[in-house]
Every structure is written in C-alpha cells, then in structure tokens.
Design a protein around this motif. Structure first.
Motif, PDB file in Angstrom:
ATOM      1  N   ALA A 279      40.880  83.265  -4.980  1.00 22.73           N
ATOM      2  CA  ALA A 279      42.154  83.340  -4.258  1.00 22.73           C
ATOM      3  C   ALA A 279      42.809  81.965  -4.167  1.00 22.73           C
ATOM      4  O   ALA A 279      44.035  81.846  -4.243  1.00 22.73           O
ATOM      5  CB  ALA A 279      41.941  83.929  -2.869  1.00 22.73           C
ATOM      6  N   MET A 280      41.991  80.912  -4.015  1.00 24.55           N
ATOM      7  CA  MET A 280      42.545  79.558  -3.953  1.00 24.55           C
ATOM      8  C   MET A 280      43.341  79.261  -5.221  1.00 24.55           C
ATOM      9  O   MET A 280      44.461  78.779  -5.159  1.00 24.55           O
ATOM     10  CB  MET A 280      41.441  78.514  -3.781  1.00 24.55           C
ATOM     11  N   TRP A 281      42.759  79.567  -6.385  1.00 21.26           N
ATOM     12  CA  TRP A 281      43.455  79.282  -7.648  1.00 21.26           C
ATOM     13  C   TRP A 281      44.764  80.063  -7.723  1.00 21.26           C
ATOM     14  O   TRP A 281      45.802  79.508  -8.093  1.00 21.26           O
ATOM     15  CB  TRP A 281      42.573  79.604  -8.845  1.00 21.26           C
ATOM     16  N   ARG A 282      44.738  81.335  -7.365  1.00 16.61           N
ATOM     17  CA  ARG A 282      45.959  82.161  -7.407  1.00 16.61           C
ATOM     18  C   ARG A 282      47.008  81.653  -6.427  1.00 16.61           C
ATOM     19  O   ARG A 282      48.190  81.540  -6.764  1.00 16.61           O
ATOM     20  CB  ARG A 282      45.629  83.626  -7.124  1.00 16.61           C
ATOM     21  N   ASN A 283      46.573  81.350  -5.200  1.00 18.31           N
ATOM     22  CA  ASN A 283      47.524  80.897  -4.179  1.00 18.31           C
ATOM     23  C   ASN A 283      48.115  79.536  -4.504  1.00 18.31           C
ATOM     24  O   ASN A 283      49.300  79.298  -4.263  1.00 18.31           O
ATOM     25  CB  ASN A 283      46.850  80.897  -2.809  1.00 18.31           C
ATOM     26  N   VAL A 284      47.298  78.646  -5.050  1.00 14.46           N
ATOM     27  CA  VAL A 284      47.805  77.329  -5.442  1.00 14.46           C
ATOM     28  C   VAL A 284      48.823  77.471  -6.573  1.00 14.46           C
ATOM     29  O   VAL A 284      49.874  76.837  -6.558  1.00 14.46           O
ATOM     30  CB  VAL A 284      46.620  76.403  -5.835  1.00 14.46           C
ATOM     31  N   ASP A 285      48.528  78.330  -7.534  1.00 15.42           N
ATOM     32  CA  ASP A 285      49.471  78.564  -8.628  1.00 15.42           C
ATOM     33  C   ASP A 285      50.791  79.110  -8.084  1.00 15.42           C
ATOM     34  O   ASP A 285      51.867  78.636  -8.453  1.00 15.42           O
ATOM     35  CB  ASP A 285      48.864  79.534  -9.647  1.00 15.42           C
TER      36      ASP A 285
END
Length: 185
Positions: A84-90
């Motif tokens: 989720a961190m990767w998706r939210n940061v993107d």
C-alpha cells in the motif's frame, strides 16, 4: 459570483503554489495571483503570514502521510502495508509529476524554519517502514538500512523523473524498489 473559501480549501492551493515557486519564491503577491485568493482573506486564515501558510501546508502533508503511509506501516500486516505504501506514494506524488514539498523545503534556507517538521517527516517514514520490515522477519539493522534506502530511492526518483521530465522513470523506480524490498505475506 464570489467564491467563499474555508481554511481547509486554501491549504491545497497554497501547497501547489509552494511546490511551484518554493518558499522564497512564493511572495504574497504571487500567492494571491496563483490561488485567486485576496491578501485580506489569506491573512484572515493565516494571520502569521507566509510562514503560517507554509506550516499549515506541511501539517497537511504530514497528516496525509501519517494516515496513508506511516500508520498503516505500523499497524497492518507488513506485506500489505508495504504494498500500500508503494501505491499511495505513487498516487500522492502523481507518478513523479509532483515534487516532495518537504524534500524541497529541506534543500533551501527554509530548512531552518521548519527543521523539526522536515526531520520528523523523514524519520517517522523510515521508522515506520523499518518497523514493518522487522515484523516481517528482517533483523533490525537490515530493516533500518532497507527503510533508509527506500526513502532515499523515492526522493531520488522524484528528483530525477522531474529533471528528465519522465514520469515513467518514477514508476519504474518504485517498481524496482518494491521488488528489492519484497515481503511475502
């Protein structure tokens, strides 16, 4: 017809202005020009002037990262939280199309004004990610180093994708970092 604003409506407009112009370049005249909000209204919402405006913007950025990155990393199952961190940061950085305002403030004279906020943003991110990695089975030292590498990588990818005007670079970098930081459920 005159638009009525609430303080919460003004903060995102200010954030984009600071992203575009930096703290020093965002004079009150340029802020009113970019936001369409008069000086009187700005001072009504932010009696402390530009410094209070920047502090409100940084607080909003911090709140978003706390809700969508740090807290899930601390609370949720590690593999899901890191994914989720990767998706939210993107999403937050608009696939590399939006600079990190906290990072930008860290690079100029503004850093001294907001040192505690800037430091806290990066430290809490690293700490939360390291915590998730430890809970996934990594040794504390390795988890800390990997978390630092990830945050460094994200910041570097933002700068490079913007410098080269290549949003796909940011997405590729996130995908590569996600593979290196892979945690299985």
């Amino acid at each position: 017809m005159k638009t009525l604003y609430e303080r919460a409506d003004v903060v995102p407009l200010l954030a984009e202005t600071f992203r575009e112009l930096g703290f020093e370049g965002a004079t009150l005249s340029r802020i009113t020009e970019r936001t369409g909000i008069g000086k009187g209204s700005l001072y009504h919402f932010f009696p402390g002037g530009k410094e209070e405006m920047a502090a409100a913007v940084l607080a909003e950025v911090d709140r978003w990262f706390e809700d969508f990155v740090y807290e899930p990393l601390r609370r949720d199952e590690p593999a899901a939280a890191i994914g989720a961190m990767w998706r939210n940061v993107d999403e937050y950085f608009r696939s590399g199309g939006r600079i990190c305002l906290v990072g930008a403030f860290a690079l100029d004279e503004t850093r001294e004004r907001f040192a505690s906020t800037i430091n806290g943003y990066f430290q809490r991110w690293i700490d939360a990610l390291a915590d998730a990695l430890v809970r996934s089975g990594r040794a504390a030292g390795e988890a800390r180093a990997a978390a630092e590498d990830a945050v460094v990588g994200i910041q570097g990818a933002l700068v490079l994708s913007r410098a080269l005007d290549d949003k796909s670079l940011f997405k590729r970098a996130l995908d590569q970092m996600a593979k290196r930081l892979s945690v299985t459920a």
